[in-house]
Design an enzyme around this catalytic site. Structure first.
Site, short mmCIF file in Angstrom:
data_model
loop_
_atom_site.label_atom_id
_atom_site.label_comp_id
_atom_site.label_asym_id
_atom_site.label_seq_id
_atom_site.Cartn_x
_atom_site.Cartn_y
_atom_site.Cartn_z
N GLU A 1 -3.62 -3.17 10.43
CA GLU A 1 -3.72 -4.23 9.31
C GLU A 1 -3.68 -5.65 9.37
OE1 GLU A 1 -1.14 -0.91 6.73
OE2 GLU A 1 -0.93 -2.91 6.32
N GLU B 1 5.83 2.93 7.03
CA GLU B 1 6.97 2.36 6.73
C GLU B 1 8.35 3.00 6.38
OE1 GLU B 1 4.01 -1.23 4.95
OE2 GLU B 1 5.93 -0.84 3.79
O1 G3I Z 1 -4.38 -1.43 -10.11
C1 G3I Z 1 -3.50 -2.36 -10.82
C2 G3I Z 1 -4.13 -2.74 -12.07
O2 G3I Z 1 -4.59 -1.77 -13.00
C3 G3I Z 1 -3.35 -4.05 -12.66
O3 G3I Z 1 -3.91 -4.27 -13.75
C4 G3I Z 1 -2.97 -5.04 -11.66
C5 G3I Z 1 -2.29 -5.95 -12.23
O4 G3I Z 1 -0.94 -5.66 -11.81
O5 G3I Z 1 -2.16 -4.41 -10.47
C6 G3I Z 1 -3.17 -3.32 -9.89
O6 G3I Z 1 -2.44 -2.81 -8.96
C7 G3I Z 1 -2.34 -3.67 -7.71
C8 G3I Z 1 -2.89 -3.04 -6.39
O7 G3I Z 1 -2.54 -3.84 -5.13
C9 G3I Z 1 -4.49 -2.91 -6.62
O8 G3I Z 1 -4.86 -4.16 -6.64
C10 G3I Z 1 -0.69 -3.64 -7.24
O9 G3I Z 1 0.07 -4.54 -8.39
C11 G3I Z 1 -0.57 -4.67 -6.10
O10 G3I Z 1 0.90 -4.45 -5.99
C12 G3I Z 1 -1.25 -3.73 -4.89
O11 G3I Z 1 -0.98 -4.51 -3.77
C13 G3I Z 1 -1.54 -3.81 -2.49
C14 G3I Z 1 0.01 -3.55 -1.83
O12 G3I Z 1 -0.23 -2.99 -0.65
C15 G3I Z 1 0.91 -2.79 -2.58
O13 G3I Z 1 2.02 -2.20 -1.96
C16 G3I Z 1 -2.25 -4.57 -1.81
O14 G3I Z 1 -3.46 -4.84 -2.59
C17 G3I Z 1 -2.42 -3.93 -0.54
O15 G3I Z 1 -3.05 -4.97 0.42
C18 G3I Z 1 -1.22 -3.94 0.16
O16 G3I Z 1 -1.29 -3.23 1.35
C19 G3I Z 1 -0.18 -2.71 2.18
C20 G3I Z 1 -0.44 -1.51 3.15
O17 G3I Z 1 -0.74 -0.71 2.09
C21 G3I Z 1 0.68 -1.32 3.97
N1 G3I Z 1 1.21 -2.40 4.84
C22 G3I Z 1 1.53 -3.69 4.00
C23 G3I Z 1 0.47 -3.90 3.40
C24 G3I Z 1 0.63 -5.27 2.55
O18 G3I Z 1 1.64 -5.21 1.58
#
Ligand code: G3I
Length: 357
Positions: free
Chosen positions: A249, A143
């Protein structure tokens, strides 16, 4: 933690999704948490039966895997690579350089080009080096193209290193794991304007001798608004550069969302009344989604050899990021429901092999 009401023994569904497309492309998905425990027994069976390539949803991203300059956390990534090797599933590393889920120290404002470059070098050498020879390919840069206007997104890496941070990242990844394929990955790069910016970036990299093996079209599309013609054109134009094209994805969102990007920074609250499918996916919506998935898979197979992988972004509806982005809602964007049962979309995709969905 139990994510969904998956019965302990998921019904065996024949034929297998990935086996059905084995002559066309790999079929994969992403998984989160520390495997195998982060998935229920039935979910693991669903995963290994229908998918033949694995992407870590979060654990290999710069922030989670390298939280501090001297500190790495390989717990989840080691577990994923071990699980994948035991299940004979290749792994796609995601991702080495991204502006989201990236630690601020890596490209902190003011540290200067050399310091930022050496921290990127150390990161890529440590992470890609650790899994050398065990990764099919890496999403090296994710990205980096702007959604509108400029060529590149304004990111800490671009600011601190400069526009050539992309070239440097690919060179570092090539050195750290010469056997791994190297990909550029992004969303909406099928859309004409962003596609043009992506094509010129890829041409620039290839012309300067940087090895790029493939391009990943993320595919976070909205049911009813799938840009089929743009996708076809993108596959043709990226393949014409001699690159492997991957859908990396894939999901088809069925609940209205504000804009068409997949930018995690976009947030929006959903009122209970807007959580329209919390009690399940109505049949007419399910069959409309099925028809669009079938048409997509036909399109992916239209130009033999161009599309080499189709990965979904989640194992089943209960595991999708689209239940929490851009706000909390109940979504049904994938081929399997929260109980691991194949949906109309699954059957339509299988029926699409051989032309008529
Ligand atoms: O691990 C922490 C945890 O310790 C904490 O308690 C919890 C509460 O806030 O957050 C957890 O981290 C989260 C992480 O996912 C793991 O679950 C983050 O807040 C959350 O923002 C993160 O979201 C991920 C997102 O990327 C972040 O950018 C999504 O699961 C994931 O599906 C998403 O994937 C992205 C691709 O990498 C790139 N393309 C877009 C796609 C969707 O955004």
């Amino acid at each position: 933690m139990f994510h969904s009401s998956v019965p302990q023994t998921a019904p065996v569904v024949d034929p297998s999704l990935c086996a059905s497309f084995a002559r066309q492309f790999l079929v994969g998905t992403c998984v989160g948490g520390v495997l195998p425990a982060s998935l229920e027994v039935a979910e693991r069976a669903l995963l290994t039966r229908h998918f033949n390539v694995l992407t870590p949803e979060n654990c290999m991203k710069p922030g989670p895997i390298h939280p501090a300059p001297e500190r790495f956390d390989f717990t989840a990534s080691d577990a994923l690579v071990r699980f994948a090797s035991e299940s004979q599933m290749p792994v796609v590393g995601h991702c080495l350089c991204w502006h989201q889920q990236s630690p601020t120290w890596m490209f902190e404002a003011g540290i200067g080009r050399q310091a930022a470059l050496s921290q990127l070098r150390e990161h890529i050498h440590a992470v890609a080096g650790r899994y050398r020879g065990r990764i099919l390919g890496w999403d090296v840069v994710n990205e980096a193209i702007a959604d509108d206007g400029d060529a590149l997104r304004d990111t800490p890496a671009a600011r601190e290193i400069g526009a050539d941070f992309i070239e440097r990242a690919f060179e570092l990844a090539r050195d750290a794991d010469p056997g791994a394929e190297l990909y550029y990955n992004d969303y909406n790069i099928e859309r004409p304007a962003k596609r043009a910016r992506t094509l010129s970036l890829l041409r620039r990299l290839l012309a300067s001798g940087v090895r790029v093996d493939g391009v990943g079209i993320q595919g976070h599309w909205q049911a009813g608004q799938v840009p089929f013609e743009d996708i076809r054109a993108a596959i043709d134009e990226f393949a014409a550069l001699g690159l492997k094209v991957m859908i990396t994805e894939l999901d088809l969102d069925v609940v209205d969302r504000p804009d068409c990007s997949a930018d995690i920074a976009v947030q929006r609250a959903y009122a209970p009344a807007e959580d329209v499918y919390r009690d399940g996916l109505p049949e007419p919506i399910a069959s409309a989604q099925a028809a669009q998935y079938a048409r997509l898979f036909q399109l992916f197979g239209e130009r033999p050899g161009a599309v080499t992988r189709v990965s979904f972004w989640g194992l089943h509806d209960g595991r999708s990021w689209l239940n929490t982005w851009p706000g909390k809602r109940t979504n049904h964007p994938l081929l399997f429901d929260r109980a691991g049962r194949p949906k109309a979309a699954f059957h339509a995709v299988l029926a699409s092999i051989g032309g008529t969905p």
